[in-house]
Design an enzyme around this catalytic site. Structure first.
Site, PDB file in Angstrom:
ATOM      1  N   ASP A 133      20.774  69.283  -7.788  1.00 34.19           N
ATOM      2  CA  ASP A 133      21.031  70.124  -8.963  1.00 34.19           C
ATOM      3  C   ASP A 133      21.024  71.599  -8.541  1.00 34.19           C
ATOM      4  O   ASP A 133      20.019  72.090  -8.028  1.00 34.19           O
ATOM      5  CB  ASP A 133      19.937  69.899 -10.016  1.00 34.19           C
ATOM      6  CG  ASP A 133      20.179  70.715 -11.270  1.00 34.19           C
ATOM      7  OD1 ASP A 133      20.982  70.270 -12.113  1.00 34.19           O
ATOM      8  OD2 ASP A 133      19.600  71.813 -11.391  1.00 34.19           O
ATOM      9  N   TYR A 149      21.718  80.486  -9.640  1.00 35.42           N
ATOM     10  CA  TYR A 149      20.653  80.420  -8.632  1.00 35.42           C
ATOM     11  C   TYR A 149      21.027  81.182  -7.358  1.00 35.42           C
ATOM     12  O   TYR A 149      20.158  81.457  -6.520  1.00 35.42           O
ATOM     13  CB  TYR A 149      20.308  78.964  -8.249  1.00 35.42           C
ATOM     14  CG  TYR A 149      19.888  78.076  -9.394  1.00 35.42           C
ATOM     15  CD1 TYR A 149      19.532  78.608 -10.632  1.00 35.42           C
ATOM     16  CD2 TYR A 149      19.841  76.693  -9.251  1.00 35.42           C
ATOM     17  CE1 TYR A 149      19.165  77.787 -11.690  1.00 35.42           C
ATOM     18  CE2 TYR A 149      19.468  75.867 -10.308  1.00 35.42           C
ATOM     19  CZ  TYR A 149      19.145  76.429 -11.525  1.00 35.42           C
ATOM     20  OH  TYR A 149      18.779  75.616 -12.569  1.00 35.42           O
ATOM     21  N   LYS A 169      26.365  74.636 -12.655  1.00 38.68           N
ATOM     22  CA  LYS A 169      26.348  75.077 -14.060  1.00 38.68           C
ATOM     23  C   LYS A 169      27.127  76.366 -14.276  1.00 38.68           C
ATOM     24  O   LYS A 169      27.133  77.247 -13.409  1.00 38.68           O
ATOM     25  CB  LYS A 169      24.890  75.301 -14.520  1.00 38.68           C
ATOM     26  CG  LYS A 169      23.988  74.133 -14.172  1.00 38.68           C
ATOM     27  CD  LYS A 169      22.569  74.271 -14.678  1.00 38.68           C
ATOM     28  CE  LYS A 169      21.676  73.229 -14.044  1.00 38.68           C
ATOM     29  NZ  LYS A 169      21.015  73.640 -12.818  1.00 38.68           N
ATOM     30  N   HIS A 199      25.154  76.206 -18.793  1.00 36.75           N
ATOM     31  CA  HIS A 199      23.765  76.470 -18.435  1.00 36.75           C
ATOM     32  C   HIS A 199      22.894  76.807 -19.658  1.00 36.75           C
ATOM     33  O   HIS A 199      21.767  76.345 -19.793  1.00 36.75           O
ATOM     34  CB  HIS A 199      23.726  77.606 -17.406  1.00 36.75           C
ATOM     35  CG  HIS A 199      22.511  77.625 -16.539  1.00 36.75           C
ATOM     36  ND1 HIS A 199      22.529  78.037 -15.233  1.00 36.75           N
ATOM     37  CD2 HIS A 199      21.226  77.284 -16.794  1.00 36.75           C
ATOM     38  CE1 HIS A 199      21.314  77.940 -14.723  1.00 36.75           C
ATOM     39  NE2 HIS A 199      20.502  77.489 -15.654  1.00 36.75           N
TER      40      HIS A 199
HETATM   41  P1  NDP Z   1       9.302  72.017 -10.940  1.00 43.11           P
HETATM   42  O1  NDP Z   1       8.580  71.543 -12.141  1.00 43.11           O
HETATM   43  O2  NDP Z   1      10.193  71.096 -10.217  1.00 43.11           O
HETATM   44  O3  NDP Z   1       8.194  72.636  -9.981  1.00 43.11           O
HETATM   45  C1  NDP Z   1       8.487  73.311  -8.798  1.00 43.11           C
HETATM   46  C2  NDP Z   1       7.162  73.761  -8.196  1.00 43.11           C
HETATM   47  O4  NDP Z   1       6.373  72.614  -7.879  1.00 43.11           O
HETATM   48  C3  NDP Z   1       7.312  74.531  -6.900  1.00 43.11           C
HETATM   49  O5  NDP Z   1       6.312  75.530  -6.893  1.00 43.11           O
HETATM   50  C4  NDP Z   1       7.053  73.471  -5.830  1.00 43.11           C
HETATM   51  O6  NDP Z   1       6.532  74.059  -4.653  1.00 43.11           O
HETATM   52  C5  NDP Z   1       6.009  72.624  -6.519  1.00 43.11           C
HETATM   53  N1  NDP Z   1       6.004  71.210  -6.078  1.00 43.11           N
HETATM   54  C6  NDP Z   1       7.059  70.372  -6.030  1.00 43.11           C
HETATM   55  N2  NDP Z   1       6.692  69.147  -5.613  1.00 43.11           N
HETATM   56  C7  NDP Z   1       5.352  69.206  -5.392  1.00 43.11           C
HETATM   57  C8  NDP Z   1       4.400  68.268  -4.949  1.00 43.11           C
HETATM   58  N3  NDP Z   1       4.753  67.019  -4.644  1.00 43.11           N
HETATM   59  N4  NDP Z   1       3.097  68.670  -4.820  1.00 43.11           N
HETATM   60  C9  NDP Z   1       2.734  69.944  -5.135  1.00 43.11           C
HETATM   61  N5  NDP Z   1       3.608  70.886  -5.563  1.00 43.11           N
HETATM   62  C10 NDP Z   1       4.905  70.523  -5.702  1.00 43.11           C
HETATM   63  O7  NDP Z   1      10.083  73.355 -11.390  1.00 43.11           O
HETATM   64  P2  NDP Z   1      11.505  74.000 -11.534  1.00 43.11           P
HETATM   65  O8  NDP Z   1      11.342  75.009 -12.600  1.00 43.11           O
HETATM   66  O9  NDP Z   1      12.045  74.413 -10.245  1.00 43.11           O
HETATM   67  O10 NDP Z   1      12.447  72.853 -12.139  1.00 43.11           O
HETATM   68  C11 NDP Z   1      13.112  71.895 -11.367  1.00 43.11           C
HETATM   69  C12 NDP Z   1      14.607  72.128 -11.304  1.00 43.11           C
HETATM   70  O11 NDP Z   1      15.199  72.050 -12.597  1.00 43.11           O
HETATM   71  C13 NDP Z   1      15.032  73.529 -10.837  1.00 43.11           C
HETATM   72  O12 NDP Z   1      14.836  73.738  -9.457  1.00 43.11           O
HETATM   73  C14 NDP Z   1      16.455  73.559 -11.284  1.00 43.11           C
HETATM   74  O13 NDP Z   1      17.283  72.792 -10.423  1.00 43.11           O
HETATM   75  C15 NDP Z   1      16.341  72.912 -12.658  1.00 43.11           C
HETATM   76  N6  NDP Z   1      16.121  73.937 -13.717  1.00 43.11           N
HETATM   77  C16 NDP Z   1      17.111  74.097 -14.671  1.00 43.11           C
HETATM   78  C17 NDP Z   1      17.002  75.051 -15.649  1.00 43.11           C
HETATM   79  C18 NDP Z   1      18.080  75.176 -16.675  1.00 43.11           C
HETATM   80  O14 NDP Z   1      18.067  76.168 -17.437  1.00 43.11           O
HETATM   81  N7  NDP Z   1      19.005  74.252 -16.755  1.00 43.11           N
HETATM   82  C19 NDP Z   1      15.833  75.944 -15.760  1.00 43.11           C
HETATM   83  C20 NDP Z   1      14.807  75.665 -14.764  1.00 43.11           C
HETATM   84  C21 NDP Z   1      14.973  74.693 -13.798  1.00 43.11           C
HETATM   85  P3  NDP Z   1       7.340  74.190  -3.245  1.00 43.11           P
HETATM   86  O15 NDP Z   1       8.789  74.368  -3.574  1.00 43.11           O
HETATM   87  O16 NDP Z   1       6.727  75.392  -2.627  1.00 43.11           O
HETATM   88  O17 NDP Z   1       7.070  72.920  -2.493  1.00 43.11           O
END
Ligand code: NDP
Length: 309
Positions: A50, A55, A80, A111
């Site tokens: 995704d 981004y 998006k 988006h």
């Molecule tokens: P998430 O809920 O996926 O959380 C991401 C965070 O969790 C990061 O800090 C990551 O750290 C940490 N993390 C991930 N896996 C683990 C694990 N197994 N153990 C501990 N920590 C973990 O957040 P997002 O807000 O990024 O949402 C996911 C995706 O959704 C986005 O990346 C994007 O693709 C999409 N999105 C879409 C939006 C929209 O408007 N359509 C808005 C927001 C997000 P690290 O990376 O350092 O490992």
């Protein structure tokens, strides 16, 4: 006892295509992080990525897809349309395809339901002299979606959908007589503290798949520290992230965990078949802790991005 389930589980979209239930999120990843994360994910078995024009990392995402050696046709890729491109959806998709180095994406989402000035003072976040977002008032998301529909016939995307749509906005969209292609998904913020039960029910009734963004609570994954989540993870002998991702899948939702850490990327794909008992307990988490939006504002087009309202 946790029963490992098939990490390649898919859901059926209303146009007949299948979508892998777990996809890698790429928001807030630098170019280098995004490249390495996509390589790690495809190696771990992910077949769903995704991304979004907003981004700013479509180029490294596309490069990683090519370098991975995994055939393009085996990967489900979503990007998006950003608000400043609502009046020129095809150009928006062309820009993304060029950056990704692809001929087509599998899914193109609006988006946000908020059109912004394409000729404003900033490429992505134009503002008015008073500092408010420069939102187009003579164009709306139904106009945008009508333009997006044409892109399916062009072959540049296999499917179209929406993101950050409330029930009210979905109703508005579906009621329009010129809408002939139903959105296949609605990608929204949903996690234990924001379960979106009504929106999920509405989506299921209308054969629209809900996709969960920020399933771990976004930056720093705050949901992993919740006591109930920790207790249920321990009981199932799995990590807290596996529990939360498995819960989304149990709900019939596509889930998009983001990580740039290879061990976490691999762990996040190891979903289990959650019991109904545990699924129902997590369904109640927000009623115990209080409902919290951790990322996005409410989705009314008038208030979104209009920071003072
Ligand atoms: P998430 O809920 O996926 O959380 C991401 C965070 O969790 C990061 O800090 C990551 O750290 C940490 N993390 C991930 N896996 C683990 C694990 N197994 N153990 C501990 N920590 C973990 O957040 P997002 O807000 O990024 O949402 C996911 C995706 O959704 C986005 O990346 C994007 O693709 C999409 N999105 C879409 C939006 C929209 O408007 N359509 C808005 C927001 C997000 P690290 O990376 O350092 O490992």
């Amino acid at each position: 006892m946790a029963i490992p389930s098939n990490s390649t589980k898919t859901l059926k979209l209303n146009n007949g295509l299948s979508i892998p239930a777990v996809g890698l999120g790429t928001w807030q990843s630098t170019d280098e992080e995004a490249y390495n994360a996509v390589i790690a994910a495809l190696k771990a078995g992910y077949r769903h990525i995704d991304t979004a024009y907003c981004y700013g990392n479509e180029e490294p995402v596309g490069r990683a897809i090519k370098d991975s050696g995994v055939p393009r046709k085996d990967i489900f890729i979503t990007t998006k349309l950003w608000g400043t491109d609502h009046t020129r959806a095809e150009e928006g998709l062309d820009k993304s395809l060029k950056l990704l180095g692809l001929d087509y994406v599998d899914l193109f989402l609006m988006h946000w339901p908020v059109p912004m000035n394409p000729n404003g003072n900033h490429d992505k976040f134009p503002t008015l002299p008073d500092g408010k977002r420069d939102i187009l008032l003579d164009w709306n998301f139904v106009d945008t979606y009508r333009e997006m529909q044409k892109l399916v016939a062009s072959g540049k995307t296999k499917a179209i959908g929406v993101s950050n749509f409330s029930i009210t906005n979905l109703k508005k969209l579906l009621a329009d007589s010129q809408i002939t292609i139903k959105p296949v998904v609605n990608q929204v913020e949903t996690h234990g503290y924001l379960p979106q039960h009504k929106l999920l029910e509405y989506a299921k009734e209308n054969d629209i798949v809900l996709e969960a963004y920020s399933p771990l609570g976004s930056t720093g994954a705050p949901l992993l520290k919740d006591e109930l989540v920790q207790e249920l993870a321990k009981k199932n002998g799995i990590s807290e992230s596996t529990l939360l991702i498995s819960w989304s899948v149990w709900r019939g939702i596509v889930v998009l965990p983001k990580s740039v850490t290879p061990s976490r990327i691999a762990d996040n794909l190891k979903i289990i078949e959650l019991s109904d008992e545990d699924g129902k307990k997590l369904n109640e988490l927000a009623s115990i802790r209080g409902e919290k939006r951790l990322v996005s504002p409410p989705w009314d087009p008038i208030v979104v991005f209009n920071d003072e309202d």
